[in-house]
Design a protein around this motif. Structure first.
Motif, PDB file in Angstrom:
ATOM      1  N   UNK A   1     -18.263   3.726  33.900  1.00 23.80           N
ATOM      2  CA  UNK A   1     -18.744   4.565  32.797  1.00 23.80           C
ATOM      3  C   UNK A   1     -19.860   5.477  33.311  1.00 23.80           C
TER       4      UNK A   1
ATOM      5  N   UNK B   1     -13.659 -10.524  30.755  1.00 26.71           N
ATOM      6  CA  UNK B   1     -14.339  -9.818  31.838  1.00 26.71           C
ATOM      7  C   UNK B   1     -14.036 -10.451  33.188  1.00 26.71           C
TER       8      UNK B   1
ATOM      9  N   UNK C   1     -12.898  -0.450  29.809  1.00 26.61           N
ATOM     10  CA  UNK C   1     -14.137   0.222  29.427  1.00 26.61           C
ATOM     11  C   UNK C   1     -14.962  -0.649  28.485  1.00 26.61           C
ATOM     12  N   UNK C   2     -14.280  -1.300  27.534  1.00 25.81           N
ATOM     13  CA  UNK C   2     -15.000  -2.177  26.598  1.00 25.81           C
ATOM     14  C   UNK C   2     -15.657  -3.333  27.333  1.00 25.81           C
TER      15      UNK C   2
ATOM     16  N   UNK D   1     -18.714  -2.163  29.284  1.00 26.38           N
ATOM     17  CA  UNK D   1     -19.810  -1.860  28.364  1.00 26.38           C
ATOM     18  C   UNK D   1     -20.437  -3.142  27.828  1.00 26.38           C
ATOM     19  N   UNK D   2     -19.595  -4.103  27.456  1.00 21.27           N
ATOM     20  CA  UNK D   2     -20.116  -5.352  26.890  1.00 21.27           C
ATOM     21  C   UNK D   2     -20.964  -6.099  27.908  1.00 21.27           C
ATOM     22  N   UNK D   3     -20.491  -6.131  29.146  1.00 21.00           N
ATOM     23  CA  UNK D   3     -21.236  -6.838  30.192  1.00 21.00           C
ATOM     24  C   UNK D   3     -22.569  -6.148  30.454  1.00 21.00           C
ATOM     25  N   UNK D   4     -22.546  -4.819  30.507  1.00 21.10           N
ATOM     26  CA  UNK D   4     -23.778  -4.072  30.754  1.00 21.10           C
ATOM     27  C   UNK D   4     -24.765  -4.292  29.621  1.00 21.10           C
ATOM     28  N   UNK D   5     -24.267  -4.313  28.380  1.00 19.95           N
ATOM     29  CA  UNK D   5     -25.191  -4.497  27.257  1.00 19.95           C
ATOM     30  C   UNK D   5     -25.828  -5.888  27.291  1.00 19.95           C
ATOM     31  N   UNK D   6     -25.065  -6.877  27.731  1.00 25.38           N
ATOM     32  CA  UNK D   6     -25.633  -8.225  27.756  1.00 25.38           C
ATOM     33  C   UNK D   6     -26.771  -8.324  28.774  1.00 25.38           C
TER      34      UNK D   6
ATOM     35  N   UNK E   1     -29.646  -0.454  27.217  1.00 21.35           N
ATOM     36  CA  UNK E   1     -28.678   0.630  27.401  1.00 21.35           C
ATOM     37  C   UNK E   1     -27.747   0.801  26.197  1.00 21.35           C
ATOM     38  N   UNK E   2     -27.876  -0.081  25.178  1.00 20.90           N
ATOM     39  CA  UNK E   2     -26.925  -0.034  24.053  1.00 20.90           C
ATOM     40  C   UNK E   2     -26.882   1.338  23.389  1.00 20.90           C
ATOM     41  N   UNK E   3     -28.030   2.014  23.319  1.00 21.10           N
ATOM     42  CA  UNK E   3     -28.068   3.278  22.580  1.00 21.10           C
ATOM     43  C   UNK E   3     -27.789   4.492  23.462  1.00 21.10           C
ATOM     44  N   UNK E   4     -27.535   4.244  24.738  1.00 21.20           N
ATOM     45  CA  UNK E   4     -27.304   5.355  25.663  1.00 21.20           C
ATOM     46  C   UNK E   4     -25.879   5.887  25.480  1.00 21.20           C
TER      47      UNK E   4
ATOM     48  N   UNK F   1     -22.302   7.410  26.367  1.00 19.01           N
ATOM     49  CA  UNK F   1     -21.310   7.504  27.442  1.00 19.01           C
ATOM     50  C   UNK F   1     -20.654   8.883  27.331  1.00 19.01           C
TER      51      UNK F   1
END
Lengths: 252, 371, 367
Positions: free
Chosen positions: B228, B262, B299-300, B303-308, B313-316, B318
């Motif tokens: 991403x 994942x 992609x999901x 994103x989920x792993x990065x947010x955890x 970064x949740x509000x950044x 893509x």
């Protein structure tokens, strides 16, 4: 009265003493040391790895250049505190001039700039081939310009056209000149131009610039516009927050 | 008429091929580089820019990486081209005790090989990398890790190679290898045959297809990594970041629960902030043939792993996604060197996720070999 | 709430809404997704009366047509998600962000009616604030009731440039000049006459050489062009203005169709690369339809007819209204042919016919 003492511009007589003969210019790059006054100064002598420049024990002597030994490497350019040394190469279809440059912002390779003569008057158009900013230059950038051959002895400065630049990709501020340069260096597709210049990689993902980029590629390469395909479309076609893409909390 | 005889013909215009061309041309060999598309059109244009030491297995793998890291410091000046090299240090994020145990033994072995890696409890890790989640175990830190822009690296290598006299031919696909009495002595292209002393096959995932007609079966296959890209941000992520599950996925896949999404997609976090401010957030590790598309599930999951691990970064936003096909090998090591039983053919491929880190040492070693 | 729809339509402009009305009328469970806060696409900024015949709602203003379409859609139970973005197509799954949530929709048929985007131009100063697309100006004055500036120069004499120049006059701005690089006006003469008699000079054979200003556009330099579009020496004029409108055409918004894997064809007349489609508006991917400007830049009236075709065809493919489908489609096609006639429409009709012919060829190659 003509001459550097009265106008800051070397007179024809002063120039005649420092300009290389046409035969030498045609053989390849050579230094032009436009230093005509007895200043106590000799860094150029040490700067030359080939021993082509001699000042001697009396450091107010004018530098003597052995043009047979000079390779036109340009290492002396940034070492001259007076910014009086240039390297000129008139062996090709167009001439190149390496000159010292101490203004910001620096130009970028590919920029089209206004070439200036020794009086600062516009002398024509030049293309920036290279901008050398290596640490050893102590802040003096060495810029290589391509100019028409007949301007080899004329051009000694340039003025960027920064304020007049034509921006194609607004998100990443990529100019038309940069895109043309990339195409000339072998990028023949929108995807290749994108990789080379970052045009179309910004927030709008190329919606604004892709048509212009395609047109420039078609113009430069002679391809039919139909052959210039857009870069691969990948999601998302609109931005979305990472958290939204991630789905519900702890959904991993 | 183009010259058609060279000392060395390099196939592939990615970071490996251009590095080989650069070091060989610099050593005075006459070199032609043949690229079917354009420079960095394949995997090198679709990856992150990690030059990370601490993910490498102690032994030859780490030694190669450390030699490469030293070469990078010289390249910054040598290439005379901004490759966006940033010696920013790297962290591997540790989520739990199990991962901590794995990392502790990894770090001890690395210390024995001369690589200094610190293990930081979460408070200290968060002092250095603000975006980390507070409920993690901690992170390792290694000052020797760095980052580069892979596209600019390949461009820098190819420009410098050209300055040293190499002949670069993008848009030239190699259609076959020419062998004479068992020795490879050239390649065929649409633009004519090219003869040389050595052919260096540096075509990444396309290398097996190139050499198969000679009876050589290379165990390299494409492994897809989906990444991403975010909008440009102010400085947000200071280091190159991996998570320990990346290492587990790479070296101990048997330890992963195959049911979790994942894990199934081989997701391991890899985050860097590029010179223009955007973050690259990766990545999956999946076998999907030569398909470079990104998938919704991939992609999901990324994103989920990065947010955890990095909840900030949740509000950044893509703005893009892409996928690169990395040249996987079963033992995790690249294939570098002369092909056994086929004189004249040199292989430089199969670097998977280490191509950026190992490109200078690969180029240098191949050039030394062909002196 | 189930997220399974018979037909999901991306874009609630004239094409998307018309498709939805026809599909829903025949009984298909239909959802329209649009990223804007209001439906109707560009219709609600069209305050002028449309051309065409009575059947095409000639003489009715664009926004009124939009209101009628919306009312019809509501009556037929079409679901419309606004502020919702289709951000990806993955096989038959449509990925939508709605209310901060990622929703994956399974659709039996997909209709892409994403419209077009305005073309940019490149001249020095084109990135200055105050230089904007004519469509953006139209949104500001007709939807938000905000004047972008007081003294405007418009670049481009197609219908968009002419109409927006007129609407700027209606909104109280001064249009200092309308410039056109070609030697003749591109749009309808009646539109041109309206602004000409309001005193707007229409300068053909002229372009904007550059715009200048500190932090905001303050003026433009116009350049007179010769027949080969090269500047005539001494042909420069400077105008003091505060806004530049750019009306140099539109490009179909096709990313979703590329992403889905549709085959494309290049048609300069229609604005560039457009998805190859058949007479039912179905692309080379079974179940993926296109309608409106994504298939080539035309007008709202043709976009609605294409939408109707796609809606009828997609519904019929699912068994809704299948018996009457051929007759219904034929009626739409003949209305569409009327719109694509005369010196202004024939080029588009030919270009469209070429697309259908190429689609047939592609299909026969596969068999």
């Amino acid at each position: 009265m003509p001459g550097v003492k009265y106008s800051g511009r070397l007179s024809d007589a002063e120039l005649a003493a420092v300009l290389p003969p046409a035969e030498r210019l045609a053989q390849g790059p050579v230094a032009v040391i436009e230093c005509v006054q007895s200043i106590p100064c000799n860094p150029c002598e040490k700067a030359c790895p080939f021993g082509a420049i001699t000042v001697g024990d009396d450091i107010t002597a004018l530098p003597a250049l052995d043009r047979a030994k000079c390779k036109g490497c340009g290492l002396c350019i940034s070492r001259c505190p007076g910014l009086a040394i240039f390297v000129v190469d008139a062996s090709g279809d167009e001439a190149t001039i390496m000159l010292p440059y101490e203004y910001l912002p620096l130009p970028a390779a590919g920029d089209v700039v206004d070439a200036l003569d020794r009086s600062g008057k516009p002398a024509g158009t030049a293309r920036v081939l290279k901008v050398n900013t290596a640490a050893g230059l102590e802040g003096t950038a060495v810029v290589t310009l391509a100019v028409p051959r007949k301007l080899a002895d004329i051009v000694r400065n340039f003025r960027p056209r920064g304020r007049d630049a034509i921006y194609i990709c607004r998100c990443n501020e990529v100019s038309e000149a940069e895109i043309r340069q990339a195409v000339r260096e072998g990028a023949r597709t929108v995807a290749a131009v994108k990789l080379a210049t970052r045009a179309g990689m910004g927030l709008c993902q190329g919606r604004t610039c892709r048509r212009l980029v395609s047109r420039i590629i078609a113009e430069e390469t002679g391809q039919h516009p139909a052959e210039v395909l857009p870069a691969t479309a990948r999601p998302p076609v609109r931005t979305l927050p990472l958290g939204t893409l991630a789905g519900g909390e702890d959904d991993e | 008429m183009n010259k058609q005889t060279f000392d060395i013909a390099v196939i592939g215009g990615g970071v490996i091929g251009t590095a080989v061309a650069y070091y060989a041309a610099k050593a005075g060999r006459s070199v032609v580089l043949l690229e079917k598309d354009h420079i960095a059109a394949g995997t090198s244009g679709a990856c992150d820019g990690f030059i990370i030491m601490q993910s490498k297995n102690p032994g030859p793998h780490l030694e190669l990486a450390m030699e490469s890291a030293a070469l990078y410091r010289d390249l910054v000046a040598e290439l005379d081209y901004d490759i966006e090299y940033q010696p920013k240090g790297g962290m591997i994020i540790i989520e739990n005790d199990t991962q901590a145990a794995l990392m502790q033994s990894h770090v001890a072995k690395q210390a024995a090989s001369g690589l200094k890696v610190d293990i930081l409890p979460i408070d200290e890790a968060r002092r250095r990398e603000l975006a980390l989640a507070p409920d993690l175990w901690g992170a390792t830190y290694c000052a020797a890790d760095a980052q580069v822009n892979p596209v600019r690296l390949a461009q820098g290598f190819s420009r410098a190679a050209r300055r040293h006299g190499a002949d670069l031919r993008p848009g030239t696909a190699v259609t076959g290898l020419i062998a004479d009495r068992g020795r490879v002595c050239g390649v065929t292209t649409a633009a004519g045959d090219i003869y040389c002393q050595y052919v260096v096959a540096a075509a990444g995932i396309w290398t097996p297809g190139l050499v198969r007609p000679l009876g050589l079966d290379l165990p390299i296959k494409p492994r897809r990594g989906q990444i991403l890209v975010t909008e440009p941000l102010p400085p947000t992520i200071r280091h190159v970041l991996l998570c320990a599950c990346y290492l587990v996925a790479k070296y101990r896949p048997q330890d992963l629960d195959p049911i979790e999404r994942h894990n199934r997609l081989g997701v391991g976090l890899a985050v860097e902030q590029t010179a223009d401010g955007g973050l690259l957030i990766g990545s999956t590790r999946e076998f999907a043939g030569f398909d470079r598309a990104t998938t919704l599930a991939g992609l999901e999951a990324v994103a989920a792993h990065a947010r955890r691990l990095l909840p900030a970064l949740a509000s950044v936003n893509i703005i893009r996604s892409f996928a690169g096909l990395r040249p996987y090998t079963p033992d995790g090591l690249p294939v570098i060197g002369p092909a056994a039983d086929i004189p004249g053919l040199i292989i430089a491929a199969g670097h998977e996720g280490d191509g950026i880190a190992l490109s200078p040492v690969t180029g240098r070693r191949i050039a030394d070999l062909l002196k | 709430m189930t997220n399974n729809y018979d037909i999901v339509i991306a874009g609630a402009g004239p094409a998307g809404l018309a498709a939805a009305v026809e599909a829903a009328r025949r009984g298909a469970r239909t959802l329209v997704v649009d990223e804007n806060t209001k439906p109707g696409g560009q219709l609600f900024k069209q305050i002028h009366k449309f051309f065409g015949s009575h059947e095409h709602k000639a003489g009715v203003r664009g926004f009124a047509i939009g209101e009628k379409l919306l009312a019809e859609a509501a009556e037929l139970g079409v679901e419309v998600w606004l502020n919702s973005v289709v951000w990806g197509l993955f096989a038959n799954k449509v990925a939508v962000v709605r209310g901060g949530e990622q929703i994956t929709l399974a659709a039996k048929k997909i209709i892409l009616a994403t419209g077009a985007s305005e073309n940019a131009v490149a001249f020095p100063g084109a990135a200055l604030p105050g230089v904007m697309g004519a469509g953006a100006i139209q949104t500001m004055i007709n939807v938000h009731r905000v004047l972008p500036g007081k003294r405007v120069v418009m670049l481009g004499s197609g219908n968009v440039g002419l109409i927006v120049a007129y609407q700027l006059l209606q909104a109280g701005a001064e249009v200092v000049a309308l410039v056109e690089a070609a030697s003749a006006i591109g749009g309808y003469g009646v539109h041109a006459a309206k602004i000409r008699r309001a005193g707007v000079p229409i300068l053909v054979g002229t372009t904007i050489a550059r715009a200048f200003g500190r932090g905001q556009v303050e003026g433009v330099v116009l350049a007179k062009l010769d027949e080969s579009f090269q500047p005539v020496p001494g042909g420069e004029t400077t105008l003091a203005i505060d806004t530049v409108g750019i009306a140099v055409g539109l490009t179909p918004l096709t990313e979703l169709a590329w992403m889905a894997g549709c085959q494309f064809v290049f048609s300069p007349r229609l604005g560039g690369h457009v998805p190859l489609h058949d007479a039912d508006m179905e692309t080379t991917l079974s179940g993926v339809y296109v309608a409106g400007d994504i298939t080539g830049v035309e007008e709202a009236s043709t976009a609605m007819e294409e939408g109707r075709l796609a809606g009828i065809a997609a519904a019929a493919a699912l068994g809704y209204g299948a018996a009457a489908a051929e007759a219904d489609k034929a009626a739409v096609r003949s209305r569409m042919d009327v719109l694509r006639s005369g010196p202004f429409g024939l080029g588009r009709r030919t270009a469209k016919a070429e697309i259908l012919a190429q689609r047939k060829e592609a299909a026969s190659c596969r068999e």
